[in-house]
Design an enzyme around this catalytic site. Structure first.
Site, PDB file in Angstrom:
ATOM      1  N   ASP A  39       0.832  -1.206   0.000  1.00 42.89           N
ATOM      2  CA  ASP A  39       0.000   0.000   0.000  1.00 42.89           C
ATOM      3  C   ASP A  39       0.867   1.257   0.000  1.00 42.89           C
ATOM      4  OD1 ASP A  39      -2.311   1.485   0.054  1.00 42.89           O
ATOM      5  OD2 ASP A  39      -2.699   1.183   2.187  1.00 42.89           O
ATOM      6  N   ASN A  63     -10.843  -2.922  -5.808  1.00 42.20           N
ATOM      7  CA  ASN A  63     -10.093  -1.910  -6.565  1.00 42.20           C
ATOM      8  C   ASN A  63     -10.770  -1.494  -7.884  1.00 42.20           C
ATOM      9  OD1 ASN A  63      -6.813  -3.082  -5.506  1.00 42.20           O
ATOM     10  ND2 ASN A  63      -8.063  -1.427  -4.683  1.00 42.20           N
TER      11      ASN A  63
HETATM   12  C1  FPP Z   1      -2.165   0.212  -3.180  1.00 43.88           C
HETATM   13  O1  FPP Z   1      -1.642   1.527  -3.176  1.00 43.88           O
HETATM   14  C2  FPP Z   1      -1.644  -0.494  -4.325  1.00 43.88           C
HETATM   15  C3  FPP Z   1      -2.402  -1.073  -5.289  1.00 43.88           C
HETATM   16  C4  FPP Z   1      -3.869  -1.079  -5.317  1.00 43.88           C
HETATM   17  C5  FPP Z   1      -1.773  -1.722  -6.436  1.00 43.88           C
HETATM   18  C6  FPP Z   1      -0.602  -2.584  -6.087  1.00 43.88           C
HETATM   19  C7  FPP Z   1       0.202  -2.743  -7.281  1.00 43.88           C
HETATM   20  C8  FPP Z   1       1.552  -2.660  -7.315  1.00 43.88           C
HETATM   21  C9  FPP Z   1       2.430  -2.548  -6.160  1.00 43.88           C
HETATM   22  C10 FPP Z   1       2.255  -2.665  -8.574  1.00 43.88           C
HETATM   23  C11 FPP Z   1       2.094  -3.832  -9.434  1.00 43.88           C
HETATM   24  C12 FPP Z   1       2.361  -5.159  -8.873  1.00 43.88           C
HETATM   25  C13 FPP Z   1       2.754  -6.171  -9.653  1.00 43.88           C
HETATM   26  C14 FPP Z   1       2.797  -7.553  -9.157  1.00 43.88           C
HETATM   27  C15 FPP Z   1       3.163  -5.919 -11.022  1.00 43.88           C
HETATM   28  P1  FPP Z   1      -2.675   2.705  -3.270  1.00 43.88           P
HETATM   29  O2  FPP Z   1      -2.859   3.050  -4.687  1.00 43.88           O
HETATM   30  O3  FPP Z   1      -3.931   2.353  -2.537  1.00 43.88           O
HETATM   31  O4  FPP Z   1      -1.905   3.835  -2.513  1.00 43.88           O
HETATM   32  P2  FPP Z   1      -2.550   4.981  -1.626  1.00 43.88           P
HETATM   33  O5  FPP Z   1      -3.203   4.305  -0.456  1.00 43.88           O
HETATM   34  O6  FPP Z   1      -1.358   5.794  -1.232  1.00 43.88           O
HETATM   35  O7  FPP Z   1      -3.506   5.725  -2.486  1.00 43.88           O
END
Ligand code: FPP
Length: 253
Positions: free
Chosen positions: A31, A79
């Site tokens: 996250d 998501n």
């Molecule tokens: C949460 O951060 C992250 C995600 C919903 C996506 C996770 C994906 C990756 C780490 C990259 C891709 C992974 C692979 C395996 C290729 P957020 O967007 O909720 O962050 P925030 O809470 O700061 O808004």
């Protein structure tokens, strides 16, 4: 993951940290990509791209830390509620990630699996996921599981549907359903339960990740945003895990 043998719980042969009783299975809620990007005045997808690059370093340090199983939460069933631009950007990132990393992960003898419901995913992505699982299926150095369109409640609901079907077909008797039965229907059926669940970015919640499997896991909620997470931090968390007394509800002297 049909017809796979039961998971191997033996510690990694490659553990290079002496006297280090670390977690054999680490699960990570990655996250903080959005906040990381925002702090740099960049769009959220910039953070996701940076986050994808961290995955490699973390996978590479697993053998040294004795981590045989690594499970990462890449996209949840919730998501889809994000903007169309972010969802499309993430799907494109997953496709590119698989195409780019397939040979390298295979060369590192990493076995890749995906958990989650593939029905809603784009067919091109599903094809790449199938290919990655197929190409790496004989690898055993690190088992990397990527949760993609995964939600624990959805997983339990899908598992229950299959179990109910087996009861209806007479393959399974209701009186034989116990704690050992349901896990055999979960997406994670060939994986051991996670020993340690890590969530980055300062939020202290589980967000529908591995609810059944993490009943006795240890948890670490750390402030680091995922794109800043390093192998050194994972090692620190594994050492701290090694100092914990896991009792699984029992009393130890
Ligand atoms: C949460 O951060 C992250 C995600 C919903 C996506 C996770 C994906 C990756 C780490 C990259 C891709 C992974 C692979 C395996 C290729 P957020 O967007 O909720 O962050 P925030 O809470 O700061 O808004």
């Amino acid at each position: 993951m049909p017809n796979e043998p039961a998971h191997d719980l033996s510690p990694s042969q490659e553990t290079a940290v002496p006297g280090f009783a670390g977690p054999g299975h680490v699960a990570i809620i990655m996250d903080g990509n959005g906040r990381w990007a925002k702090a740099r005045g960049r769009p959220r997808l910039f953070g996701h791209h940076a986050g994808a690059q961290r995955v490699r370093e973390v996978v590479e340090c697993c053998p040294r830390l004795g981590i045989k199983y690594l499970t990462i939460f890449a996209f949840s069933t919730e998501n889809w509620k994000r903007t169309q631009v972010e969802v499309a950007g993430l799907m494109s990132l997953f496709r590119r990630y698989i195409a780019k990393e397939l040979r390298e992960l295979d060369a590192e003898q990493v076995r890749v699996r995906f958990i989650g419901d593939r029905v809603r995913l784009d067919q091109k992505l599903v094809k790449l996921m199938d290919e990655m699982e197929e190409v790496t299926r004989n690898n055993d150095r690190v088992h990397l599981t990527i949760a993609l369109n995964y939600g624990a409640r959805d997983e339990v609901a899908r598992a229950t549907r299959r179990l109910a079907q087996d009861v209806a077909d007479g393959v399974l008797l209701p009186e034989h359903v116990d704690e050992e039965t349901l896990p055999r229907y979960l997406d994670t059926r060939v994986l051991p339960d996670p020993d340690l669940v890590i969530r980055t970015s300062g939020e202290a919640r589980i967000s529908n990740f591995l609810l059944w499997q993490s009943a006795y896991s240890e948890y670490e909620f750390i402030d680091t945003l995922w794109p800043d997470f390093t192998a050194a931090e994972l090692e620190r968390l594994c050492r701290s895990y090694g100092a914990r007394d896991r009792r699984f509800g029992a009393v130890t002297t």
